[in-house]
Design an enzyme around this catalytic site. Structure first.
Site, PDB file in Angstrom:
ATOM      1  N   ARG A   1     -22.158 -16.192  -4.643  1.00 19.74           N
ATOM      2  CA  ARG A   1     -22.397 -15.055  -5.551  1.00 19.74           C
ATOM      3  C   ARG A   1     -21.547 -13.786  -5.339  1.00 19.74           C
ATOM      4  O   ARG A   1     -21.483 -12.772  -6.190  1.00 19.74           O
ATOM      5  CB  ARG A   1     -23.814 -14.756  -5.255  1.00 19.74           C
ATOM      6  CG  ARG A   1     -24.181 -13.824  -3.833  1.00 19.74           C
ATOM      7  CD  ARG A   1     -25.533 -13.816  -3.588  1.00 19.74           C
ATOM      8  NE  ARG A   1     -26.220 -13.061  -4.934  1.00 19.74           N
ATOM      9  CZ  ARG A   1     -27.623 -13.110  -4.979  1.00 19.74           C
ATOM     10  NH1 ARG A   1     -28.220 -13.889  -4.342  1.00 19.74           N
ATOM     11  NH2 ARG A   1     -28.139 -12.614  -6.070  1.00 19.74           N
TER      12      ARG A   1
ATOM     13  N   GLU B   1     -26.486 -13.734   3.300  1.00 24.94           N
ATOM     14  CA  GLU B   1     -25.165 -13.362   2.447  1.00 24.94           C
ATOM     15  C   GLU B   1     -25.627 -11.828   1.825  1.00 24.94           C
ATOM     16  O   GLU B   1     -24.390 -10.873   2.032  1.00 24.94           O
ATOM     17  CB  GLU B   1     -25.174 -14.322   1.145  1.00 24.94           C
ATOM     18  CG  GLU B   1     -25.884 -13.746   0.069  1.00 24.94           C
ATOM     19  CD  GLU B   1     -27.275 -14.640  -0.013  1.00 24.94           C
ATOM     20  OE1 GLU B   1     -28.268 -14.546  -0.921  1.00 24.94           O
ATOM     21  OE2 GLU B   1     -27.573 -15.214   0.664  1.00 24.94           O
ATOM     22  N   ASP B   2     -26.751 -11.432   1.758  1.00 27.23           N
ATOM     23  CA  ASP B   2     -26.899 -10.147   1.347  1.00 27.23           C
ATOM     24  C   ASP B   2     -26.659  -9.059   2.501  1.00 27.23           C
ATOM     25  O   ASP B   2     -26.511  -7.984   2.406  1.00 27.23           O
ATOM     26  CB  ASP B   2     -28.270  -9.912   0.454  1.00 27.23           C
ATOM     27  CG  ASP B   2     -29.396 -10.626   1.170  1.00 27.23           C
ATOM     28  OD1 ASP B   2     -29.220 -11.046   2.366  1.00 27.23           O
ATOM     29  OD2 ASP B   2     -30.639 -10.492   0.676  1.00 27.23           O
TER      30      ASP B   2
ATOM     31  N   ARG C   1     -32.860 -14.520   9.130  1.00 31.85           N
ATOM     32  CA  ARG C   1     -32.388 -13.344   8.716  1.00 31.85           C
ATOM     33  C   ARG C   1     -31.995 -12.303  10.167  1.00 31.85           C
ATOM     34  O   ARG C   1     -30.864 -11.771  10.380  1.00 31.85           O
ATOM     35  CB  ARG C   1     -33.209 -12.617   8.010  1.00 31.85           C
ATOM     36  CG  ARG C   1     -33.230 -12.823   6.453  1.00 31.85           C
ATOM     37  CD  ARG C   1     -33.960 -12.115   5.730  1.00 31.85           C
ATOM     38  NE  ARG C   1     -33.715 -12.118   4.357  1.00 31.85           N
ATOM     39  CZ  ARG C   1     -33.088 -11.583   3.438  1.00 31.85           C
ATOM     40  NH1 ARG C   1     -32.124 -10.923   4.028  1.00 31.85           N
ATOM     41  NH2 ARG C   1     -32.775 -11.972   2.166  1.00 31.85           N
TER      42      ARG C   1
ATOM     43  N   ASP D   1     -31.294 -12.149  -8.468  1.00 32.78           N
ATOM     44  CA  ASP D   1     -31.987 -13.447  -8.326  1.00 32.78           C
ATOM     45  C   ASP D   1     -32.568 -13.972  -9.773  1.00 32.78           C
ATOM     46  O   ASP D   1     -33.018 -12.904 -10.400  1.00 32.78           O
ATOM     47  CB  ASP D   1     -32.551 -13.398  -7.184  1.00 32.78           C
ATOM     48  CG  ASP D   1     -31.965 -13.698  -5.691  1.00 32.78           C
ATOM     49  OD1 ASP D   1     -30.640 -13.753  -5.996  1.00 32.78           O
ATOM     50  OD2 ASP D   1     -32.425 -13.445  -4.884  1.00 32.78           O
ATOM     51  N   GLU D   2     -32.700 -15.212  -9.985  1.00 31.55           N
ATOM     52  CA  GLU D   2     -33.334 -15.759 -11.116  1.00 31.55           C
ATOM     53  C   GLU D   2     -34.885 -15.311 -11.209  1.00 31.55           C
ATOM     54  O   GLU D   2     -35.383 -15.101 -12.223  1.00 31.55           O
ATOM     55  CB  GLU D   2     -33.181 -17.220 -11.236  1.00 31.55           C
ATOM     56  CG  GLU D   2     -33.981 -17.795 -10.075  1.00 31.55           C
ATOM     57  CD  GLU D   2     -33.980 -19.425 -10.318  1.00 31.55           C
ATOM     58  OE1 GLU D   2     -33.412 -19.774 -11.517  1.00 31.55           O
ATOM     59  OE2 GLU D   2     -34.088 -20.055  -9.489  1.00 31.55           O
ATOM     60  N   ASP D   3     -35.442 -15.231  -9.983  1.00 32.82           N
ATOM     61  CA  ASP D   3     -36.623 -14.782 -10.050  1.00 32.82           C
ATOM     62  C   ASP D   3     -37.048 -13.339 -10.192  1.00 32.82           C
ATOM     63  O   ASP D   3     -38.317 -12.967  -9.559  1.00 32.82           O
ATOM     64  CB  ASP D   3     -37.593 -15.391  -8.778  1.00 32.82           C
ATOM     65  CG  ASP D   3     -36.988 -14.954  -7.419  1.00 32.82           C
ATOM     66  OD1 ASP D   3     -35.985 -14.491  -7.683  1.00 32.82           O
ATOM     67  OD2 ASP D   3     -37.672 -15.635  -6.634  1.00 32.82           O
TER      68      ASP D   3
ATOM     69  N   ARG E   1       0.913  -1.121  -0.028  1.00 33.71           N
ATOM     70  CA  ARG E   1      -0.014   0.027  -0.035  1.00 33.71           C
ATOM     71  C   ARG E   1       0.768   1.271  -0.052  1.00 33.71           C
ATOM     72  O   ARG E   1       1.920   1.482   0.915  1.00 33.71           O
ATOM     73  CB  ARG E   1      -0.802   0.006   1.235  1.00 33.71           C
ATOM     74  CG  ARG E   1      -1.750  -1.037   1.355  1.00 33.71           C
ATOM     75  CD  ARG E   1      -2.551  -1.220   2.617  1.00 33.71           C
ATOM     76  NE  ARG E   1      -3.170  -2.402   2.956  1.00 33.71           N
ATOM     77  CZ  ARG E   1      -2.684  -3.628   3.184  1.00 33.71           C
ATOM     78  NH1 ARG E   1      -1.772  -3.973   3.306  1.00 33.71           N
ATOM     79  NH2 ARG E   1      -3.611  -4.701   3.385  1.00 33.71           N
TER      80      ARG E   1
END
Length: 759
Positions: free
Chosen positions: A539, A643-644, A715, A555-557, A431
């Site tokens: 992800r 995870e989110d 959650r 997400d897929e939906d 750094r």
């Protein structure tokens, strides 16, 4: 010929005469120098010369500065060399780089021996290392070794002094003369001289030491750390007293000090003279000699008055109502007052000659502290009055940044020490000094990701960089794609229609193989299928396929239109360090339960943007996978839909800013993911026999049923476990939502750029 010899003789004679008249005095001094060396030394002015300092201090006061118990710098250096035989050590000579080549920078802590207790503070240091991403339980993988023997307090008069350390470490098979070892120390030496003696031979080991003197510090090898108390928090820590980017109110005092006054011995000279700068108005300097067992034995004429004045002021009130705080040396060079002043946004005025400041290898203390001289104490008031108000504000802001980034907890102090050592292993990937001294700090900037400032989301505005004009869509798929009517295929078509989309990456998190290429829709952008490991944390893995700065996580939906994607990306380019997205949630403190609550109800506040539809910088993938320890990622993989939340907590911890919500046509419904056919480890329904806990006032508005309630409970558990791991709640609440210009206004649709958002 005779004439020539005559001229040569006359020239030689003239030269001797000139040398005698103009240089004879110097020759006489040179001849007698060795015999009169001691006498000449005594002829130099001393502090007790009344002709020099008659108007400033009393002779008996300064006589203590020449206490016969004190060692000269030469004697102190000799004492150091007698103990530390590896005083000439450098990384190139006393460190085995080959141990770090195969497994990277891994740290091994020696197993705790039976019957060998450690202090609370050393236990915190060991715990910080063992909980970190650097730790390894296998010594064969280790690059650096930490002793289990408590070496923090090496004052042999202390109850925590560990004896026979030399014998113990020589019995360790991994000791190897101290090579690749790091020794932590807070207190060294003892009364009356307080030298750097640790009481054992450190060999070729590195020292992470408080109160480090510049005469014994080995640059590029040792690390100077701050002196901190046993009550210093393990992680998290209290925040500074000045909010980021805020202007503090005008403070009552300019310069303050309140502390002990040593009557005799080392450190007494500076503190005895502090009363000369006290004016009782904007400069408060209070000392007390009422400490120690025999203070009355050495009591002087000022003690009684000083003790009375000392009790009239509260230390914390002075600390937080002064612009500058004097930080003089104590018996040792460092003091607790240094960190206390940093936290209080009171600019430290350092009076400790020869102190190697903490982490000075990385931190530019010229931007956060005033480094004075003990001999020029009387010039300090005029010096601080000359500092321009704008620079004073910059100093105060920098104290808060440094406190939060490197000093607010034991974890940060230890991790900063390890990162400084890690940077030495690869100087070409280390750094820069700028990264250490600018937000968000060196600990949160990974040189393995990049060494170019333009690749990070934090420096665009300051350096005139801008993020790339394209994004990569990352879609996590957990079910088979069949017909074109399925949501994932409609989502691919909508996203690929965006003019800003560079590519689409599908993360296939299912045991069954992905459909053949002919089943996927044709798009104008490249479509890449990546086989995942069926973990929720996958992800956020830094896939090499992602080359753009912006990542659109889906997400897929998820149901989005091309206009929604375009507008959200436009907003993100203005706030590249934040998460920008559509579905939001919020957190709150539940006083009845005594824990953090999580809600998906529609409220005016938000603190979480779900990564089911959100933009963020790809650098956060590297932070998620490489900065966070493996234990946190395992926590995410073990809880449903955690995870989110972790990604939001991570970004908030880095930026200290909330996410941003943008306009969406339809309300996002948080549904339980159907992962049964994929056999995903993070199932959406509770295990057999486990009942779903009720969530009274915080239950999700749109998630119903046993599976939804259990998912919601997971959650909440995730949120509380993350707050416990970080030591505080990093999430920041906001009431901001960004809409397109003329959104919902009663004007012609032709005048609106994103008219489709209102349909």
């Amino acid at each position: 010929m005779q004439t020539r010899k005559k001229y040569i003789f006359l020239t030689f004679l003239a030269s001797w005469l000139l040398l005698f008249f103009f240089g004879g005095d110097q020759l006489r001094r040179l001849a007698l120098f060795s015999g009169r060396k001691a006498e000449a030394r005594r002829n130099w002015p001393r502090w007790t010369d009344q002709s020099l300092l008659k108007s400033f201090v009393d002779p008996e006061e300064l006589q203590r500065d020449g206490d016969s118990s004190l060692l000269s710098p030469r004697e102190r250096r000799a004492a150091w060399l007698s103990v530390y035989r590896g005083s000439r050590c450098r990384m190139e000579t006393c460190f085995d780089f080959s141990r770090c080549e195969r497994h990277g920078f891994k740290v091994f802590t020696y197993p705790q021996e039976r019957g060998q207790p450690v202090s609370e503070t050393y236990g915190k240091i060991l715990s910080s290392i063992e909980r970190s991403r650097y730790h390894t339980a296998n010594p064969e993988e280790a690059c650096l070794f930490i002793l289990s023997i408590d070496t923090l307090d090496r004052d042999h008069l202390s109850a925590q002094y560990v004896r026979n350390v030399d014998e113990k470490i020589r019995g360790f098979p991994l000791w190897n003369g101290g090579r690749n070892h790091l020794i932590f120390n807070l207190y060294s030496g003892t009364w009356p001289s307080y030298t750097g003696d640790l009481g054992f031979d450190i060999g070729q080991a590195m020292l992470a030491k408080a109160s480090f003197g510049t005469d014994s510090f080995r640059p590029g090898f040792d690390v100077s750390i701050p002196l901190f108390s046993k009550d210093h928090p393990q992680r998290g820590g209290d925040r500074g007293w000045l909010y980021q980017d805020s202007v503090p109110p005008k403070k009552k005092y300019l310069l303050v000090f309140k502390g002990k006054r040593y009557l005799t011995g080392i450190g007494s000279g500076t503190r005895n003279a502090l009363h000369h700068i006290h004016n009782g108005q904007d400069i408060i300097s209070l000392t007390t000699c009422k400490h120690g067992k025999d203070w009355e034995k050495h009591k002087d004429t000022r003690c009684d008055k000083d003790n009375v004045d000392y009790e009239r002021f509260d230390y914390q009130e002075l600390l937080h109502n002064s612009t500058f705080c004097i930080v003089p040396r104590g018996r040792r060079l460092g003091s607790f007052r240094f960190l206390e002043a940093l936290q209080a946004a009171c600019i430290p005025v350092l009076l400790s000659d020869g102190w190697e400041l903490p982490f000075a290898e990385a931190i530019d203390w010229g931007k956060a502290a005033v480094v004075g001289s003990e001999r020029l104490l009387l010039q300090i008031p005029s010096a601080v009055r000359c500092i321009h108000p704008e620079r004073v504000l910059a100093f105060q802001q920098q104290t808060q940044f440094l406190w939060d980034a490197y000093f607010s907890s034991v974890d940060k102090i230890v991790h900063t020490t390890l990162e400084i050592i890690k940077d030495r292993l690869s100087p070409h990937r280390s750094r820069s000094r700028f990264l250490w001294n600018a937000l968000p700090g060196g600990l949160l900037v990974l040189p393995d990701f990049s060494t170019h400032l333009g690749d990070f989301p934090f420096y665009y505005l300051r350096h005139g960089y801008s993020p790339s004009k394209k994004f990569t869509a990352l879609i996590r798929a957990v079910s088979q794609a069949g017909s074109l009517s399925q949501p994932i295929l409609r989502l691919i078509q909508a996203v690929s229609g965006s003019q800003h989309c560079a590519q689409i990456v599908v993360l296939w998190s299912c045991e069954k193989p992905p459909p053949p290429s002919g089943k996927w829709p044709q798009s104008t952008v490249p479509l890449t299928i990546i086989q995942g490991r069926r973990k929720l944390s996958d992800r956020f893995f830094p896939f090499e396929a992602i080359q753009t700065d912006a990542v659109l996580s889906l997400d897929e939906d998820t149901s989005l239109s091309t206009s929604e994607v375009d507008f959200a990306f436009l907003v993100w380019r203005s706030f590249p360090e934040r998460i920008v997205g559509f579905p939001t949630q919020s957190h709150f403190w539940d006083p009845e339960q005594g824990r953090w609550g999580y809600t998906s109800r529609w409220t005016n506040e938000l603190s979480i943007v779900l990564t089911a539809a959100a933009f963020y910088h790809r650098y956060y993938h590297s932070l998620f996978s490489e900065y966070l320890p493996a234990g946190l990622r395992e926590l995410v993989d073990g809880l449903a839909a955690c995870e989110d939340i972790l990604m939001n907590v991570l970004v908030a911890a880095v930026t200290k800013l909330p996410p941003i919500k943008v306009t969406q046509r339809k309300q996002h419904k948080e549904v339980a993911a159907q992962q049964a056919e994929c056999g995903d480890g993070a199932a959406a329904t509770p295990p057999p026999g486990q009942q779903s806990p009720s969530a009274p006032h915080s239950a999700p508005a749109k998630v119903k049923g046993t599976a939804g309630s259990w998912r919601f409970s997971q959650r909440q558990d995730c949120l509380n476990q993350l707050a416990d791991w970080f030591g505080y709640m990093p999430l920041v609440s906001s009431q901001l939502r960004l809409d397109p210009v003329l959104f919902k206004d009663q004007v012609s649709v032709l005048r609106k750029k994103y008219a489709s958002l209102e349909k």
